[in-house]
Motif scaffolding. Structure first.
Motif, mmCIF file in Angstrom:
data_model
loop_
_atom_site.group_PDB
_atom_site.id
_atom_site.type_symbol
_atom_site.label_atom_id
_atom_site.label_comp_id
_atom_site.label_asym_id
_atom_site.label_seq_id
_atom_site.Cartn_x
_atom_site.Cartn_y
_atom_site.Cartn_z
ATOM 1 N N PHE A 18 0.844 -1.188 0.000
ATOM 2 C CA PHE A 18 0.000 0.000 0.000
ATOM 3 C C PHE A 18 0.882 1.243 0.000
ATOM 4 C CE2 PHE A 18 0.446 -1.950 4.192
ATOM 5 C CZ PHE A 18 1.152 -0.969 4.878
ATOM 6 N N SER A 21 1.033 6.516 2.919
ATOM 7 C CA SER A 21 0.000 7.332 3.556
ATOM 8 C C SER A 21 -1.192 6.504 4.025
ATOM 9 C CB SER A 21 -0.477 8.420 2.583
ATOM 10 O OG SER A 21 -0.972 7.834 1.394
ATOM 11 N N ASN A 22 -1.311 5.272 3.520
ATOM 12 C CA ASN A 22 -2.442 4.405 3.895
ATOM 13 C C ASN A 22 -2.078 3.360 4.950
ATOM 14 O OD1 ASN A 22 -4.144 5.658 2.064
ATOM 15 N ND2 ASN A 22 -3.575 4.294 0.394
ATOM 16 N N GLU A 23 -0.897 3.502 5.559
ATOM 17 C CA GLU A 23 -0.434 2.459 6.492
ATOM 18 C C GLU A 23 -1.414 2.221 7.637
ATOM 19 O OE1 GLU A 23 2.895 1.966 9.950
ATOM 20 O OE2 GLU A 23 3.566 2.900 8.084
ATOM 21 N N THR A 24 -1.825 3.269 8.303
ATOM 22 C CA THR A 24 -2.709 3.114 9.465
ATOM 23 C C THR A 24 -4.006 2.416 9.073
ATOM 24 O OG1 THR A 24 -1.777 5.093 10.497
ATOM 25 C CG2 THR A 24 -3.923 4.334 11.303
ATOM 26 N N ALA A 25 -4.601 2.863 7.970
ATOM 27 C CA ALA A 25 -5.867 2.282 7.532
ATOM 28 C C ALA A 25 -5.685 0.831 7.087
ATOM 29 C CB ALA A 25 -6.443 3.115 6.381
ATOM 30 N N ALA A 26 -4.583 0.533 6.410
ATOM 31 C CA ALA A 26 -4.365 -0.820 5.897
ATOM 32 C C ALA A 26 -4.152 -1.811 7.044
ATOM 33 C CB ALA A 26 -3.163 -0.841 4.957
ATOM 34 N N SER A 124 6.054 7.580 6.522
ATOM 35 C CA SER A 124 5.062 6.592 6.907
ATOM 36 C C SER A 124 3.834 7.295 7.458
ATOM 37 C CB SER A 124 5.654 5.651 7.966
ATOM 38 O OG SER A 124 4.703 4.722 8.385
ATOM 39 N N ALA A 125 2.662 6.869 7.002
ATOM 40 C CA ALA A 125 1.376 7.430 7.445
ATOM 41 C C ALA A 125 1.301 8.937 7.212
ATOM 42 C CB ALA A 125 1.145 7.123 8.922
#
Length: 326
Positions: A18, A21-26, A124-125
């Motif tokens: 991913f 920027s989508n780390e937290t959501a993923a 990250s994020a």
């Protein structure tokens, strides 16, 4: 997702790719999905679908002798039972939604999980940088004095060099009479030159922790090499020697005929290959793409040393070659 569960404790793994920027959501989505397997049962339709996929994956290799041999050997090694594949299929047929929920509750617990995230440092994020060109590493093109294009790209994060010498050819240069000659010739390029034997080439490259491998396809053939940066010059010299001065020794030609004929015979054990072969003939007609890259047993048997040197001399020249060093 996948699992590696043998006689001893195994691993259940989930991989995801991913944008940073989508780390937290993923990560949150994956954790929520795992938790749902413990809270509620899978439907019968989901289990039946998974079961069919797994049965197909297990029995598809059985179409060839190679697949059958692997099944027997791996069954004995991993489960102490050469016919474990049969046991595995029987166990699959009896799995219920309750079984899966029970296993998930036992093993897929937070305290039993390892989480690894590999992401670019500092973003990250966070939103991706607006100027993507700032992190790109460009590829440069030069033309050598002999007319050969040279592509280069520098990236010093790891001390490796990748070399590719590619010439136009492959199926496009073949016909029914010499079918398979590109694969035959390219494989022999690393089996001995005017000044090195095949064993010496292998020993020299392996002792330096690198490799030189041939390739051939629909439109091209050549050599690829990978080595540590300090050895780039040496590998360029060896690869160049193999490309330009392959000896095509008679004993190696005889071996290659045996190997390539065996590969052709093995191909013909596969119903998928036979279907593809028939389809290519319908689609491409007389165009060279209807040919098999390995050739036919009859055409391979007819190949002689002068055929190989003639094919190489015609194709390996400055107007038909490109070199890349990354």
């Amino acid at each position: 997702a996948g699992s590696f569960t043998l006689k001893d404790a195994g691993i259940f793994n989930i991989y995801a790719t991913f944008a940073p920027s989508n780390e937290t959501a993923a990560v949150s989505a994956v954790k929520d999905e795992i938790a749902s397997w413990i809270r509620q049962d899978f439907s019968r339709d989901e289990i039946d679908k998974a079961r069919r996929i797994m049965v197909s994956q297990e029995i598809t290799p059985m179409q060839t002798m190679d697949g059958q041999a692997y099944s027997l050997g791996s069954g004995e090694f991993y489960a102490a039972n050469p016919r474990f594949s049969e046991t595995y299929l029987k166990l699959l047929s009896g799995i219920t939604p309750a079984d899966i929920r029970k296993v998930a509750a036992k093993y897929l617990r937070a305290e039993n999980m390892t989480l690894v995230v590999l992401a670019p440092e500092g973003i990250s994020a966070a939103p991706a940088p607006a100027d993507k060109k700032a992190v790109e590493i460009s590829c440069a093109k030069d033309v050598l004095a002999n007319g050969i294009p040279l592509l280069t790209r520098e990236d010093h994060r790891l001390p490796f060099v990748y070399i590719c010498m590619a010439a136009g050819g492959g199926l496009l240069a073949e016909n029914d009479g010499n079918s398979g000659i590109t694969r035959f010739m390219s494989d022999l390029m690393i089996k001995g030159t005017a000044k090195r034997t095949g064993a010496e080439i292998a020993a020299e490259t392996e002792s330096l922790g690198g490799s030189i491998t041939p390739f051939s396809g629909n439109n091209s053939f050549g050599l690829r090499a990978v080595c540590m940066s300090p050895d780039a010059g040496k590998f360029m010299e060896i690869a160049g020697d193999c490309l330009l001065n392959a000896g095509f020794h008679e004993d190696e030609i005889a071996k290659q005929k045996m190997f390539q004929s065996a590969e052709i015979a093995q191909q013909r054990e596969s119903p998928v290959f036979l279907a593809g072969e028939a389809l290519r003939k319908v689609i491409y007609g007389a165009h060279p793409y209807h040919l098999n890259a390995l050739g036919t047993a009859t055409a391979v048997e007819k190949i002689r040393r002068h055929d190989l040197t003639g094919y190489r001399n015609t194709r390996v020249n400055s107007s038909n070659l490109v070199v890349a060093v990354f």
